[in-house]
Scaffold this motif. Structure first.
Motif, PDB file in Angstrom:
ATOM      1  N   SER A 114      96.572  59.912 143.682  1.00 35.81           N
ATOM      2  CA  SER A 114      97.043  61.277 143.544  1.00 35.81           C
ATOM      3  C   SER A 114      96.302  62.259 143.932  1.00 35.81           C
ATOM      4  CB  SER A 114      98.187  61.456 142.480  1.00 35.81           C
ATOM      5  OG  SER A 114      97.333  61.804 141.299  1.00 35.81           O
ATOM      6  N   SER A 116      95.960  66.972 144.158  1.00 31.51           N
ATOM      7  CA  SER A 116      96.613  68.345 144.294  1.00 31.51           C
ATOM      8  C   SER A 116      95.533  69.342 144.668  1.00 31.51           C
ATOM      9  CB  SER A 116      97.247  68.779 142.978  1.00 31.51           C
ATOM     10  OG  SER A 116      96.353  68.831 141.971  1.00 31.51           O
ATOM     11  N   SER A 138     100.162  68.408 147.443  1.00 28.49           N
ATOM     12  CA  SER A 138     100.014  67.413 146.403  1.00 28.49           C
ATOM     13  C   SER A 138     100.375  66.212 147.423  1.00 28.49           C
ATOM     14  CB  SER A 138     100.670  67.549 145.180  1.00 28.49           C
ATOM     15  OG  SER A 138     102.245  67.366 145.653  1.00 28.49           O
ATOM     16  N   LYS A 140     100.845  62.020 146.889  1.00 26.72           N
ATOM     17  CA  LYS A 140     100.825  60.541 146.044  1.00 26.72           C
ATOM     18  C   LYS A 140     100.792  59.308 146.613  1.00 26.72           C
ATOM     19  CE  LYS A 140     105.728  60.748 145.469  1.00 26.72           C
ATOM     20  NZ  LYS A 140     106.924  60.447 144.670  1.00 26.72           N
TER      21      LYS A 140
END
Length: 147
Positions: A114, A116, A138, A140
């Motif tokens: 992930s 961000s 973000s 993932k």
């Protein structure tokens, strides 16, 4: 004008993720969400946008090859400077020339599956005052890329 600015901004922002040092980012299919804050946009225009993209080693290691950013667009319009990757956090400054001239800075924190980050930019509007905007994003890891 605002759509073009948004497109260039998104391209520029996503391009810096792989600049210079290699981030802690897993190869495979990623889901990326961007939320822009552009003052004066109509209702709903700043709503989060989500896309999926396959990201391989080549895209992770090559500046401008990160999700949504084509190397040609990055090298043509924008220059990244003061890029630093310390631990899992990258920081940078950027300047884009052309019709949508802008300057700004940002940061991104990676954790393997992930990431961000956030960027703030000032756009020189033709015939109007400069406009400041920001983007939070973000990503993932979803799984292996589909063939």
């Amino acid at each position: 004008m605002r759509f073009a600015t948004t497109s260039v901004l998104a391209t520029a922002i996503l391009a810096v993720a792989a600049h210079a040092a290699t981030p802690n980012m897993k190869e495979g299919l990623w889901e990326i969400t961007m939320t822009m804050d552009i003052p004066g946009m109509p209702p709903g225009a700043n709503a989060p946008r989500t896309m999926q993209q396959c990201i391989g080693k080549k895209e992770i290691e090559k500046p401008g090859g990160t999700p949504g950013a084509g190397p040609d667009q990055m090298s043509k319009d924008c220059q990244v400077s003061d890029y630093k990757l310390q631990g899992n956090t990258a920081t940078w400054k950027m300047a884009c020339k052309g019709q949508n001239e802008m300057t700004g800075s940002g940061s991104m924190t990676y954790s393997g599956t992930s990431y961000s980050g956030k960027n703030t930019f000032t756009v020189k509007n033709q015939g109007g005052p400069p406009q400041t905007m920001s983007m939070a994003y973000s990503g993932k890891y979803v799984g292996p890329c589909k063939k």
